[in-house]
Motif scaffolding. Structure first.
Motif, mmCIF file in Angstrom:
data_model
loop_
_atom_site.group_PDB
_atom_site.id
_atom_site.type_symbol
_atom_site.label_atom_id
_atom_site.label_comp_id
_atom_site.label_asym_id
_atom_site.label_seq_id
_atom_site.Cartn_x
_atom_site.Cartn_y
_atom_site.Cartn_z
ATOM 1 N N PHE A 275 43.832 44.535 44.718
ATOM 2 C CA PHE A 275 45.151 44.451 45.245
ATOM 3 C C PHE A 275 46.159 43.272 44.609
ATOM 4 O O PHE A 275 47.312 43.638 44.317
ATOM 5 C CB PHE A 275 45.024 44.246 46.804
ATOM 6 C CG PHE A 275 46.449 43.946 47.429
ATOM 7 C CD1 PHE A 275 46.982 45.047 48.156
ATOM 8 C CD2 PHE A 275 46.755 42.867 47.798
ATOM 9 C CE1 PHE A 275 48.076 44.982 48.677
ATOM 10 C CE2 PHE A 275 48.128 42.573 48.620
ATOM 11 C CZ PHE A 275 48.678 43.714 48.931
ATOM 12 N N ILE A 276 45.447 42.520 44.525
ATOM 13 C CA ILE A 276 46.086 41.465 43.708
ATOM 14 C C ILE A 276 46.497 41.832 42.287
ATOM 15 O O ILE A 276 47.858 41.568 41.895
ATOM 16 C CB ILE A 276 45.467 39.979 43.421
ATOM 17 C CG1 ILE A 276 45.060 39.267 44.831
ATOM 18 C CG2 ILE A 276 46.046 39.064 42.657
ATOM 19 C CD1 ILE A 276 43.909 38.274 44.600
ATOM 20 N N GLY B 30 42.568 39.103 36.660
ATOM 21 C CA GLY B 30 43.284 39.015 35.410
ATOM 22 C C GLY B 30 44.467 38.806 35.570
ATOM 23 O O GLY B 30 45.380 38.641 34.288
ATOM 24 N N VAL B 31 45.340 38.062 36.480
ATOM 25 C CA VAL B 31 46.813 38.008 36.515
ATOM 26 C C VAL B 31 46.809 36.373 36.170
ATOM 27 O O VAL B 31 48.028 35.796 35.788
ATOM 28 C CB VAL B 31 47.394 37.993 37.908
ATOM 29 C CG1 VAL B 31 47.243 39.447 38.332
ATOM 30 C CG2 VAL B 31 46.754 37.030 39.112
ATOM 31 N N LEU B 32 45.804 35.513 35.822
ATOM 32 C CA LEU B 32 45.752 34.224 35.222
ATOM 33 C C LEU B 32 45.701 34.305 33.993
ATOM 34 O O LEU B 32 45.721 33.170 33.195
ATOM 35 C CB LEU B 32 45.007 33.115 36.088
ATOM 36 C CG LEU B 32 45.064 33.158 37.406
ATOM 37 C CD1 LEU B 32 44.282 32.017 37.954
ATOM 38 C CD2 LEU B 32 46.555 32.723 37.679
ATOM 39 N N GLY C 241 41.112 30.227 45.736
ATOM 40 C CA GLY C 241 41.725 31.524 45.648
ATOM 41 C C GLY C 241 42.155 31.904 44.318
ATOM 42 O O GLY C 241 42.267 33.038 43.926
ATOM 43 N N ALA C 242 42.105 30.784 43.347
ATOM 44 C CA ALA C 242 42.491 30.896 41.924
ATOM 45 C C ALA C 242 41.433 31.701 41.439
ATOM 46 O O ALA C 242 41.618 32.540 40.324
ATOM 47 C CB ALA C 242 42.494 29.501 41.208
ATOM 48 N N GLY C 243 40.215 31.786 41.962
ATOM 49 C CA GLY C 243 39.140 32.284 41.316
ATOM 50 C C GLY C 243 39.325 33.893 41.522
ATOM 51 O O GLY C 243 38.993 34.567 40.559
#
Length: 243
Positions: free
Chosen positions: A123-124, A148-150, A140-142
């Protein structure tokens, strides 16, 4: 001075939103079993005060419409068989989430380490290109990293969980010490209560200092500066990256 004194800090400027950028109206927050409730309320509670002054909508998102508990799914994490686990009710599933979400909030908690988090990471990943902002709290950063957005971005996360969370994002520039980090439209906070500090910084970015002070008065809270991070030293995190 106490165990965690606030040191003299650098004043990192917080850029204001563009003059042609409207105030975000539609927000989504992901919830999941064994989430950390502080990560949810730490950012939504200050914003709730602003919803009394501006039109704002909150969508609570999960895999199903069943109530979501903070209780760990692993019985070993509840050795005393406690029942001290609040629950939240979703308003939408990931499949029915409104298309107009502008700001997505991703909390952390033990559930980030669950064997299968693909419903959340998918979803992210799918929604990120449509978002105006992505706000991650604590671990939540995990989830954002697994999505893959980071990749190619700067971010921070909970310092006690540092080694595990950073392993989820080998292509992320992880920053420590840092209370929160901003890279473009991605804002990430360190552990738990750091999300409250990120919230005030983001409020300043969107609404300005006047509204920061309004919410500070309502919450009776003085935000910590961006470089206040005594937990990086406590957990022996090697300094890395930059604010």
């Amino acid at each position: 001075m106490g165990m965690y004194p606030r040191p003299p800090h650098q004043h990192h400027s917080i850029k204001s939103r563009q003059t042609n950028e409207t105030i975000p109206m539609n927000y989504g927050v992901i919830i999941f079993r064994a989430m950390l409730m502080q990560d949810v309320v730490g950012v939504t509670d200050p914003l709730q005060f602003l919803s009394l002054q501006f039109p704002m909508n909150l969508y609570i998102l999960s895999s199903t419409m069943d109530p979501v508990t903070t209780e760990p799914s692993n019985p070993a994490m509840n050795a005393h068989n406690s029942s001290f686990w609040p629950a939240m009710n979703p308003t939408h599933t990931f499949a029915t989430a409104p298309e107009d979400i502008e700001v997505l909030i991703v909390p952390g908690g033990p559930g980030v380490r669950a064997a299968n988090v693909s419903a959340m990471t998918d979803f992210i990943r799918d929604r990120y290109p449509k978002l105006r902002y992505l706000l991650t709290m604590c671990t939540g950063a995990g989830l954002a990293a697994k999505a893959g957005v980071l990749d190619g971005r700067k971010a921070t996360t909970n310092k006690k969980a540092w080694n595990t969370m950073t392993s989820y994002g080998p292509n992320t520039t992880w920053v420590s010490p840092a209370r929160w980090v901003v890279d473009g439209n991605i804002w990430s906070s360190s552990g738990a209560t750091a999300g409250l500090d990120l919230a005030f910084a983001w409020i300043k970015h969107i609404w300005g200092q006047e509204w920061v002070e309004y919410v500070m008065g309502m919450e009776e809270y003085v935000p910590n500066p961006q470089d206040f991070d005594p937990f990086a030293a406590q957990f022996n995190i090697t300094p890395t990256g930059s604010l």
